[in-house]
Motif scaffolding. Structure first.
Motif, PDB file in Angstrom:
ATOM      1  N   LYS A  87      35.042  26.001  57.751  1.00  0.00           N
ATOM      2  CA  LYS A  87      35.956  25.465  56.666  1.00  0.00           C
ATOM      3  C   LYS A  87      35.418  24.249  55.907  1.00  0.00           C
ATOM      4  O   LYS A  87      35.598  24.100  54.836  1.00  0.00           O
ATOM      5  CB  LYS A  87      37.355  25.241  57.255  1.00  0.00           C
ATOM      6  N   VAL A  88      34.864  23.233  56.864  1.00  0.00           N
ATOM      7  CA  VAL A  88      34.354  22.153  56.494  1.00  0.00           C
ATOM      8  C   VAL A  88      33.346  22.211  55.429  1.00  0.00           C
ATOM      9  O   VAL A  88      33.187  21.505  54.383  1.00  0.00           O
ATOM     10  CB  VAL A  88      34.178  21.196  57.671  1.00  0.00           C
ATOM     11  N   LYS A  89      32.499  23.093  55.715  1.00  0.00           N
ATOM     12  CA  LYS A  89      31.505  23.343  54.923  1.00  0.00           C
ATOM     13  C   LYS A  89      31.857  23.906  53.681  1.00  0.00           C
ATOM     14  O   LYS A  89      31.614  23.426  52.564  1.00  0.00           O
ATOM     15  CB  LYS A  89      30.346  24.338  55.465  1.00  0.00           C
ATOM     16  N   GLU A  90      32.709  24.983  53.648  1.00  0.00           N
ATOM     17  CA  GLU A  90      33.030  25.613  52.270  1.00  0.00           C
ATOM     18  C   GLU A  90      33.998  24.913  51.412  1.00  0.00           C
ATOM     19  O   GLU A  90      33.969  24.863  50.298  1.00  0.00           O
ATOM     20  CB  GLU A  90      33.717  27.071  52.546  1.00  0.00           C
ATOM     21  N   ARG A  91      35.022  24.081  52.285  1.00  0.00           N
ATOM     22  CA  ARG A  91      36.234  23.327  51.370  1.00  0.00           C
ATOM     23  C   ARG A  91      35.730  22.185  51.054  1.00  0.00           C
ATOM     24  O   ARG A  91      36.784  21.479  50.212  1.00  0.00           O
ATOM     25  CB  ARG A  91      37.566  23.856  52.373  1.00  0.00           C
ATOM     26  N   ILE A  92      34.855  21.685  52.014  1.00  0.00           N
ATOM     27  CA  ILE A  92      34.864  20.023  51.750  1.00  0.00           C
ATOM     28  C   ILE A  92      33.352  19.635  51.077  1.00  0.00           C
ATOM     29  O   ILE A  92      33.180  19.125  50.374  1.00  0.00           O
ATOM     30  CB  ILE A  92      35.186  19.375  53.103  1.00  0.00           C
ATOM     31  N   ILE A  93      32.464  19.957  51.936  1.00  0.00           N
ATOM     32  CA  ILE A  93      30.984  19.473  51.881  1.00  0.00           C
ATOM     33  C   ILE A  93      30.470  20.231  50.626  1.00  0.00           C
ATOM     34  O   ILE A  93      29.890  19.598  49.630  1.00  0.00           O
ATOM     35  CB  ILE A  93      29.950  19.849  52.941  1.00  0.00           C
ATOM     36  N   ARG A  94      30.587  21.502  50.460  1.00  0.00           N
ATOM     37  CA  ARG A  94      29.995  22.205  49.242  1.00  0.00           C
ATOM     38  C   ARG A  94      30.626  21.690  47.870  1.00  0.00           C
ATOM     39  O   ARG A  94      30.165  21.378  47.163  1.00  0.00           O
ATOM     40  CB  ARG A  94      30.100  23.710  49.454  1.00  0.00           C
ATOM     41  N   PRO A  95      32.016  21.576  47.840  1.00  0.00           N
ATOM     42  CA  PRO A  95      32.475  21.219  46.736  1.00  0.00           C
ATOM     43  C   PRO A  95      32.322  19.809  46.232  1.00  0.00           C
ATOM     44  O   PRO A  95      32.329  19.468  45.185  1.00  0.00           O
ATOM     45  CB  PRO A  95      34.310  21.512  46.796  1.00  0.00           C
ATOM     46  N   THR A  96      32.213  19.085  47.364  1.00  0.00           N
ATOM     47  CA  THR A  96      31.794  17.859  47.095  1.00  0.00           C
ATOM     48  C   THR A  96      30.433  17.489  46.424  1.00  0.00           C
ATOM     49  O   THR A  96      30.483  16.809  45.696  1.00  0.00           O
ATOM     50  CB  THR A  96      32.032  16.884  48.442  1.00  0.00           C
ATOM     51  N   LEU A  97      29.447  18.243  47.144  1.00  0.00           N
ATOM     52  CA  LEU A  97      28.193  18.038  46.362  1.00  0.00           C
ATOM     53  C   LEU A  97      28.053  18.408  45.022  1.00  0.00           C
ATOM     54  O   LEU A  97      27.613  18.088  44.222  1.00  0.00           O
ATOM     55  CB  LEU A  97      27.275  18.735  47.382  1.00  0.00           C
ATOM     56  N   ASP A  98      28.666  19.763  45.053  1.00  0.00           N
ATOM     57  CA  ASP A  98      28.819  20.404  43.557  1.00  0.00           C
ATOM     58  C   ASP A  98      29.515  19.141  42.570  1.00  0.00           C
ATOM     59  O   ASP A  98      29.174  19.157  41.369  1.00  0.00           O
ATOM     60  CB  ASP A  98      29.694  21.712  43.457  1.00  0.00           C
ATOM     61  N   GLY A  99      30.618  18.787  43.075  1.00  0.00           N
ATOM     62  CA  GLY A  99      31.521  17.922  42.037  1.00  0.00           C
ATOM     63  C   GLY A  99      30.691  16.660  42.024  1.00  0.00           C
ATOM     64  O   GLY A  99      30.731  16.199  40.671  1.00  0.00           O
ATOM     65  N   MET A 100      30.047  16.083  42.803  1.00  0.00           N
ATOM     66  CA  MET A 100      29.417  14.883  42.549  1.00  0.00           C
ATOM     67  C   MET A 100      28.141  15.247  41.474  1.00  0.00           C
ATOM     68  O   MET A 100      27.837  14.168  40.519  1.00  0.00           O
ATOM     69  CB  MET A 100      28.907  14.314  43.845  1.00  0.00           C
ATOM     70  N   LYS A 101      27.563  16.220  41.576  1.00  0.00           N
ATOM     71  CA  LYS A 101      26.591  16.568  40.653  1.00  0.00           C
ATOM     72  C   LYS A 101      27.244  16.758  39.120  1.00  0.00           C
ATOM     73  O   LYS A 101      26.635  16.063  38.106  1.00  0.00           O
ATOM     74  CB  LYS A 101      26.085  17.738  41.089  1.00  0.00           C
ATOM     75  N   LYS A 102      28.305  17.199  39.212  1.00  0.00           N
ATOM     76  CA  LYS A 102      29.117  17.510  37.832  1.00  0.00           C
ATOM     77  C   LYS A 102      29.379  16.025  37.181  1.00  0.00           C
ATOM     78  O   LYS A 102      29.679  15.906  36.070  1.00  0.00           O
ATOM     79  CB  LYS A 102      30.464  18.166  37.702  1.00  0.00           C
ATOM     80  N   GLU A 103      29.826  15.127  38.236  1.00  0.00           N
ATOM     81  CA  GLU A 103      30.171  13.802  37.926  1.00  0.00           C
ATOM     82  C   GLU A 103      29.115  12.807  37.432  1.00  0.00           C
ATOM     83  O   GLU A 103      29.162  11.713  37.133  1.00  0.00           O
ATOM     84  CB  GLU A 103      30.982  13.046  39.076  1.00  0.00           C
ATOM     85  N   GLY A 104      27.877  13.390  37.568  1.00  0.00           N
ATOM     86  CA  GLY A 104      26.618  12.688  37.398  1.00  0.00           C
ATOM     87  C   GLY A 104      26.107  11.727  38.462  1.00  0.00           C
ATOM     88  O   GLY A 104      25.526  10.977  38.028  1.00  0.00           O
ATOM     89  N   ALA A 105      26.660  11.893  39.401  1.00  0.00           N
ATOM     90  CA  ALA A 105      26.332  11.168  40.688  1.00  0.00           C
ATOM     91  C   ALA A 105      26.287  11.701  41.818  1.00  0.00           C
ATOM     92  O   ALA A 105      26.677  11.931  42.661  1.00  0.00           O
ATOM     93  CB  ALA A 105      27.413   9.994  41.187  1.00  0.00           C
ATOM     94  N   PRO A 106      25.028  12.679  41.803  1.00  0.00           N
ATOM     95  CA  PRO A 106      24.438  13.399  42.955  1.00  0.00           C
ATOM     96  C   PRO A 106      24.567  12.689  44.204  1.00  0.00           C
ATOM     97  O   PRO A 106      23.991  11.786  44.308  1.00  0.00           O
ATOM     98  CB  PRO A 106      23.059  14.159  42.501  1.00  0.00           C
ATOM     99  N   PHE A 107      24.981  13.357  45.370  1.00  0.00           N
ATOM    100  CA  PHE A 107      25.233  12.728  46.508  1.00  0.00           C
ATOM    101  C   PHE A 107      24.017  12.709  47.289  1.00  0.00           C
ATOM    102  O   PHE A 107      23.904  13.876  48.107  1.00  0.00           O
ATOM    103  CB  PHE A 107      26.453  12.848  47.251  1.00  0.00           C
ATOM    104  N   GLU A 108      23.281  11.658  47.530  1.00  0.00           N
ATOM    105  CA  GLU A 108      22.165  11.663  48.561  1.00  0.00           C
ATOM    106  C   GLU A 108      22.689  10.662  49.515  1.00  0.00           C
ATOM    107  O   GLU A 108      23.175   9.522  49.434  1.00  0.00           O
ATOM    108  CB  GLU A 108      20.930  11.090  48.001  1.00  0.00           C
ATOM    109  N   GLY A 109      22.398  11.070  50.888  1.00  0.00           N
ATOM    110  CA  GLY A 109      22.383  10.091  52.002  1.00  0.00           C
ATOM    111  C   GLY A 109      23.559  10.826  53.110  1.00  0.00           C
ATOM    112  O   GLY A 109      23.579  11.920  53.057  1.00  0.00           O
ATOM    113  N   VAL A 110      24.221   9.986  53.768  1.00  0.00           N
ATOM    114  CA  VAL A 110      25.226  10.439  54.865  1.00  0.00           C
ATOM    115  C   VAL A 110      26.586  10.747  54.269  1.00  0.00           C
ATOM    116  O   VAL A 110      27.160   9.483  53.886  1.00  0.00           O
ATOM    117  CB  VAL A 110      25.073   9.613  55.936  1.00  0.00           C
TER     118      VAL A 110
END
Ligand code: AMP
Ligand code: GLY
Length: 421
Positions: free
Chosen positions: A242-265
């Motif tokens: 659930k954490v992977k599908e509902r939190i981490i994946r959409p966060t990484l995809d969303g940050m890419k869309k925001e033009g700020a891909p998330f690198e780091g912890v």
């Protein structure tokens, strides 16, 4: 590799320790480091990030790892990258996930990531009105960084309104409180999860539990964390999914869309409510003391993981963890978390006991070295870490080690990992 680590805590010590335990030899630099990191590498005192980047360039540093949030929020990663340096951590824009709670909450809402119902506002009337729709307790958060003090759990509506007024007037946190979040209180158990990200791919580390209150039984004031353990059996495979599908994946995809891909912890503060993982907050760095117990559980190369993450190549490697448990017990200074303490000499007994030598170690944080003598220098001083085949065994070993560390005024909790023991 030549590796520069930014920060001065037990977190940074533990990263360094893990790197020095690898098969390959590495040379370490710390900025600023502490009184114990000087025995692991070279402590620098170059405060200006531009100058530090120049130093890293001139000295052919292969990888820089940023520990704390402040340099990330200040944009240290952007500065290093502009010189073509390899650095592990989020850009200034992506660090807003921690630097601004308003940004974070609006991001979660925009991408449908589960979080507590909230309002973000700088209007006292709107904040009061929303608070009136909630049942107590009510959570009030300052927008900006407040050294971990910007969250108030108000026990009733009057208390919530005082907190709102004092934040919005600038009285409690200055500019950091000029916008607030008011949100519903979530009743459940809290977890710390960490995803090492390269903008696209990520590696999820074993889930940990922190102990934020100063005293046993979760009493006393909030601290940066008085102890932690991992992996916690409170998380099963379904919850990881659930954490992977509902939190981490959409966060990484969303940050890419925001033009700020998330690198780091990506540090996800999670409240588990009726089996669902709800996002309390994001931090953009490792937790401390969580890092101190996660690093020793990694059996594959830590430096390679950070390097691959920093060069967008996480997909190329397999990160492995031991099947053991780690428990970390923080020892803090006398006046922590209220004020500084008089420096006190630290005496660590020689370890003759084979079990202690093999299965425990110390990660040093608030220490200084003067004429070859180590002093407790205030705040959280060090973390005693125990490793074992069960949480109980790891915990018992961590406390055995604690018994061998002496300094005036030392303070520790005696119930770390109580949730699962
Ligand atoms: P934060 O910095 O947002 O993680 O908040 C600090 C601490 O406050 C968290 O670790 C939780 O223990 C608590 N907290 C924050 N938000 C909530 C909430 N909505 N419900 C219950 N507890 C919360
Ligand atoms: N241990 C919690 C934190 O580092 O924020």
């Amino acid at each position: 590799m030549k590796i520069l680590i930014l920060g001065n805590g037990g977190r940074e010590f533990s990263i360094a320790r893990a790197i020095l335990n690898e098969k390959e030899a590495h040379e370490l630099f710390f900025m600023p480091g502490n009184g114990a990191t000087s025995s692991l590498g070279t402590n620098l005192s170059i405060k200006d990030y531009n100058e530090l980047a120049e130093y890293a360039k001139a000295n052919e540093v292969d990888l820089t790892i940023v520990g704390p949030e402040a340099p990330l929020v200040d944009g240290v990663v952007d500065i290093f990258k502009s010189l073509g340096l390899t650095i592990f951590g989020p850009s200034k824009e992506a660090a807003k996930l921690e630097g601004s709670k308003v940004y974070m909450k609006n991001f979660l809402a925009k991408y449908n990531i589960p979080t507590a119902r909230y309002i973000e506002t700088s209007s006292i009337e709107d904040a009061f009105k929303f608070a009136d729709t909630l049942n107590a307790p009510i959570v009030v958060k300052a927008d900006g960084l407040c050294g971990g003090k910007g969250v108030i759990i108000a026990q009733n509506h009057d208390e919530a309104k005082v907190a709102i007024s004092e934040m919005l007037s600038g009285k409690s946190f200055g500019d950091a409180g000029l916008k607030v979040i008011v949100e519903e209180f979530l009743d459940g158990y809290e977890l710390s999860m960490f995803a090492v990200c390269d903008g696209e791919d990520y590696i999820l580390l074993p889930a940990a539990q922190d102990h934020k209150r100063l005293k046993d039984n979760d009493e006393g004031p909030n601290t940066g964390g008085m102890g932690a353990y991992a992996p916690t059996p409170l998380v099963d495979e379904a919850l990881y999914q659930k954490v992977k599908e509902r939190i981490i994946r959409p966060t990484l995809d969303g940050m890419k869309k925001e033009g700020a891909p998330f690198e780091g912890v990506l540090f996800i503060g999670i409240m588990v409510v009726k089996g669902e993982a709800i996002t309390l907050e994001f931090n953009v760095r490792f937790g401390d003391p969580e890092c101190e117990i996660l690093m020793p559980l990694m059996t594959s190369s830590v430096s390679d993981m950070f390097y691959k993450a920093a060069t967008n190549r996480l997909g190329e490697i397999k990160v492995e963890f031991s099947n053991q448990y780690a428990v970390g017990v923080v020892m803090a200074s006398e006046n922590y978390p209220y004020s500084s303490s008089t420096p006190a000499e630290i005496i660590v007994d020689d370890v003759h006991h084979e079990e202690i030598a093999k299965y425990t170690h110390i990660s040093y944080a608030g220490v200084s070295m003067i004429d070859g003598v180590l002093y407790a220098d205030g705040g959280r001083v060090l973390v005693c870490v125990g490793i074992g085949d069960s949480i109980k065994q790891a915990r018992d070993r961590a406390y055995m080690r604690c018994g061998q560390v002496h300094f005036a005024g030392k303070k520790l909790r005696t119930d770390i990992a109580y949730q699962v023991l």
